[in-house]
Scaffold this active site. Sequence first.
Site, mmCIF file in Angstrom:
data_model
loop_
_atom_site.group_PDB
_atom_site.id
_atom_site.type_symbol
_atom_site.label_atom_id
_atom_site.label_comp_id
_atom_site.label_asym_id
_atom_site.label_seq_id
_atom_site.Cartn_x
_atom_site.Cartn_y
_atom_site.Cartn_z
ATOM 1 N N GLY A 1 0.827 -1.218 0.000
ATOM 2 C CA GLY A 1 0.000 0.000 0.000
ATOM 3 C C GLY A 1 0.855 1.259 0.000
ATOM 4 N N GLY B 1 -0.097 5.162 -0.910
ATOM 5 C CA GLY B 1 -1.087 5.904 -0.133
ATOM 6 C C GLY B 1 -0.506 7.047 0.676
ATOM 7 N N ASP C 1 -0.803 -7.141 -5.259
ATOM 8 C CA ASP C 1 -2.167 -7.100 -4.722
ATOM 9 C C ASP C 1 -2.155 -8.025 -3.510
ATOM 10 O OD1 ASP C 1 -4.802 -7.526 -4.067
ATOM 11 O OD2 ASP C 1 -5.497 -7.520 -6.153
ATOM 12 N N TYR D 1 -14.789 -0.927 9.078
ATOM 13 C CA TYR D 1 -13.371 -0.573 9.231
ATOM 14 C C TYR D 1 -12.888 -0.955 10.636
ATOM 15 C CZ TYR D 1 -9.217 2.500 9.363
ATOM 16 O OH TYR D 1 -7.947 3.004 9.478
HETATM 17 P P1 NAD Z 1 -4.467 5.121 1.752
HETATM 18 O O1 NAD Z 1 -5.874 4.844 1.436
HETATM 19 O O2 NAD Z 1 -3.923 6.469 1.515
HETATM 20 O O3 NAD Z 1 -3.520 4.090 0.998
HETATM 21 C C1 NAD Z 1 -3.800 2.709 0.967
HETATM 22 C C2 NAD Z 1 -3.068 2.117 -0.221
HETATM 23 O O4 NAD Z 1 -3.378 0.737 -0.269
HETATM 24 C C3 NAD Z 1 -3.480 2.724 -1.568
HETATM 25 O O5 NAD Z 1 -2.338 3.205 -2.247
HETATM 26 C C4 NAD Z 1 -4.140 1.565 -2.308
HETATM 27 O O6 NAD Z 1 -3.857 1.573 -3.699
HETATM 28 C C5 NAD Z 1 -3.500 0.379 -1.633
HETATM 29 N N1 NAD Z 1 -4.300 -0.842 -1.731
HETATM 30 C C6 NAD Z 1 -5.645 -0.979 -1.632
HETATM 31 N N2 NAD Z 1 -5.991 -2.256 -1.806
HETATM 32 C C7 NAD Z 1 -4.847 -2.951 -2.013
HETATM 33 C C8 NAD Z 1 -4.550 -4.314 -2.263
HETATM 34 N N3 NAD Z 1 -5.513 -5.237 -2.361
HETATM 35 N N4 NAD Z 1 -3.257 -4.676 -2.414
HETATM 36 C C9 NAD Z 1 -2.268 -3.754 -2.348
HETATM 37 N N5 NAD Z 1 -2.484 -2.434 -2.135
HETATM 38 C C10 NAD Z 1 -3.767 -2.051 -1.968
HETATM 39 O O7 NAD Z 1 -4.231 4.674 3.272
HETATM 40 P P2 NAD Z 1 -3.188 5.255 4.327
HETATM 41 O O8 NAD Z 1 -3.779 6.451 4.937
HETATM 42 O O9 NAD Z 1 -1.829 5.308 3.735
HETATM 43 O O10 NAD Z 1 -3.300 4.109 5.448
HETATM 44 C C11 NAD Z 1 -2.421 3.016 5.498
HETATM 45 C C12 NAD Z 1 -2.789 2.179 6.706
HETATM 46 O O11 NAD Z 1 -2.766 2.991 7.887
HETATM 47 C C13 NAD Z 1 -4.193 1.552 6.663
HETATM 48 O O12 NAD Z 1 -4.133 0.290 7.263
HETATM 49 C C14 NAD Z 1 -5.021 2.487 7.522
HETATM 50 O O13 NAD Z 1 -6.107 1.832 8.111
HETATM 51 C C15 NAD Z 1 -4.002 2.895 8.574
HETATM 52 N N6 NAD Z 1 -4.358 4.163 9.217
HETATM 53 C C16 NAD Z 1 -4.344 5.331 8.519
HETATM 54 C C17 NAD Z 1 -4.711 6.520 9.138
HETATM 55 C C18 NAD Z 1 -4.711 7.833 8.410
HETATM 56 O O14 NAD Z 1 -5.179 8.836 8.966
HETATM 57 N N7 NAD Z 1 -4.183 7.895 7.175
HETATM 58 C C19 NAD Z 1 -5.080 6.502 10.488
HETATM 59 C C20 NAD Z 1 -5.117 5.281 11.165
HETATM 60 C C21 NAD Z 1 -4.727 4.112 10.527
HETATM 61 N N1 SER Z 2 -7.874 8.442 9.405
HETATM 62 C C1 SER Z 2 -8.464 7.153 9.409
HETATM 63 C C2 SER Z 2 -9.851 7.212 8.866
HETATM 64 O O1 SER Z 2 -10.465 8.247 8.993
HETATM 65 C C3 SER Z 2 -8.507 6.620 10.825
HETATM 66 O O2 SER Z 2 -8.144 5.314 10.831
HETATM 67 O O3 SER Z 2 -10.312 6.246 8.344
#
Ligand code: NAD
Ligand code: SER
Length: 319
Positions: A8, A11, A53, A142
């Site tokens: 991922g 992201g 993936d 989620y």
């Molecule tokens: P994001 O949505 O920005 O990025 C997720 C990435 O995963 C994307 O680039 C997408 O293309 C990729 N993806 C989706 N399905 C996939 C698959 N089947 N195989 C491979 N890649 C795949 O998410 P993020 O904000 O970078 O979050 C990353 C992690 O951190 C997640 O587990 C999220 O729950 C966790 N998280 C994020 C936040 C936040 O505020 N950003 C807060 C708490 C937890």
């Molecule tokens: N920033 C994330 C969301 O809103 C928290 O896990 O989904």
Amino acid sequence: MGRILVTGAAGQIGSELVPALRERYGADRVVASDLRMLPAGSPAAEGPFEVVDCVHVSEIEAAVQRHEIDAIYHLAALLSAVAEEQPRVAWNVNMGGLYRVLEVARQHGCAVFLPSSIGAFGPTTPREATPQDTLQRPTTIYGITKVSAELLCDYYHQRFGLDTRGIRLPGLISHVAKPGGGTTDWAVEIFYQAIRYAHYTCFLRADCCLDMMYMPDAIRAMIELMEADPDRLIHRNAFNLSAMHFTPERLAQEIRRHVPDFAIDYDVDPVRQAIADSWPASVDDSAAREEWGWQPRYDIASTTRDMLERLREKLRPAR
Ligand code: NAD
Ligand code: SER
């Protein structure tokens, strides 16, 4: 730390975690992967990349074998708002992907880092200073995947001795990649809109308080936890982590110190508001502080100043 795979990686977090890991451990030792290509010219795109993936075990395994991976930062997941639109896909990616990553890690002896979330809590969790160990009955798909993921990582550690570690992240504020469809996305959008239009329409209520963190703190936390002495870790896979908490009204007030005519109004989205109402307003992160020395560096004032400075630079029209 040996060789690292980041899933991922395109992201919001991966776009900054990959360059930070490469700077620390060497560019050729960190392999970025995602379903989609990394944006050309982005810092994360400068180095090894694989299309993986994570619901296909063969793709994870091929990348792990090809690059002799020792640790996986497993970021691939659907965030809260998009997960609520597609619950079946969310379960498949968030749980199916994790299960396959853990199985590959078990067979190849990799450590695994997993970001959990404040979304792992629910409406019956104490909302203020949420304890490390408390009631977790989330009402979103989620949150259900996040609690299950925390437990599955604990299980793989206890049952198979896998070195699994993780943190419960709050909403993340950042200026490199835009957020991917979460409930806390407003706290990033507001900065773009403040610079472009001096105006933002927020999809959460003015008084909706949530825990937040600036991305440099989050990236440092992920690296520090993976480098921490394992003998000191009691809560391996779900450390509460906190830096600041605020409402949209409070952040707007802070932005006004730099953009005096900034205005905010509200058009509340009932779905995302219901999700936010089920999450903690602030969490107690004393376990992370005691077990591996966690200390945040950014508060609301320093985050706001840095975000505005960096976004002004990023959004400046090319001459
Ligand atoms: P994001 O949505 O920005 O990025 C997720 C990435 O995963 C994307 O680039 C997408 O293309 C990729 N993806 C989706 N399905 C996939 C698959 N089947 N195989 C491979 N890649 C795949 O998410 P993020 O904000 O970078 O979050 C990353 C992690 O951190 C997640 O587990 C999220 O729950 C966790 N998280 C994020 C936040 C936040 O505020 N950003 C807060 C708490 C937890
Ligand atoms: N920033 C994330 C969301 O809103 C928290 O896990 O989904």
